[in-house]
Write an enzyme that holds these catalytic residues in place. Structure first.
Site, PDB file in Angstrom:
ATOM      1  N   CYS A  11       0.671  -1.156   0.112  1.00 15.15           N
ATOM      2  CA  CYS A  11      -0.033  -0.015  -0.081  1.00 15.15           C
ATOM      3  C   CYS A  11       0.853   1.278  -0.082  1.00 15.15           C
ATOM      4  CB  CYS A  11      -0.852   0.051   1.203  1.00 15.15           C
ATOM      5  SG  CYS A  11      -1.926   1.557   1.578  1.00 15.15           S
ATOM      6  N   GLY A  12       0.642   2.117  -0.799  1.00 18.17           N
ATOM      7  CA  GLY A  12       1.342   3.326  -1.230  1.00 18.17           C
ATOM      8  C   GLY A  12       1.273   4.210   0.025  1.00 18.17           C
TER       9      GLY A  12
END
Length: 140
Positions: A11-12
């Site tokens: 997840c960024g």
């Protein structure tokens, strides 16, 4: 400062949050919550300490949310928690716990509210958005 992040490396937002914590000179305890989910009691406490409802802590995007019928507004908190514990990807991320508070860091810069102001300098998110200037001050 003891800091814990419930992290998903895919997840960024979670990666940006982790990088901001490190930019403050802190190496947090990193818990990959998908492979090592919190206990029910830990999850309930995190959600409450962050000032959220169980539904607000539930992730819909890229999860089995719809397939499990979790969009049903009649589901109880206990039913939602059961689903989150059975499918940890449903736990929104990243949760960060520090002595200054607990936050669901979406957007990632919410983590700054619970970190000391000891940033090492400028910080730019993966997408190029500038968050901190060269002095470590938040860009508004």
């Amino acid at each position: 400062m003891n800091v814990t992040i419930y992290h998903n490396p895919a997840c960024g937002t979670s990666r940006n949050t982790l990088a901001m914590i490190r930019n403050a000179g802190i190496e947090p305890a990193i818990i990959d919550y998908v492979s090592t989910p919190p206990s029910r009691a830990e999850l309930v406490k995190m959600i409450a300490d962050a000032g959220l409802t169980v539904r607000q802590a539930l992730r819909e995007k890229d999860t089995p949310y719809a397939e499990l019928g979790l969009d049903n507004p009649d589901l109880t908190d206990d039913q939602l928690l059961d689903a989150m514990l059975a499918h940890p990807i449903l736990i929104n991320r990243p949760f960060v716990i520090t002595p200054l508070g607990t936050r669901l860091s979406r957007p990632s810069e919410l983590v700054l509210e619970i970190l000391p102001e000891t940033h090492k300098g400028a910080f730019t998110k993966e997408d190029g958005e500038k968050v901190l200037d060269a002095e470590g001050k938040r860009i508004v």
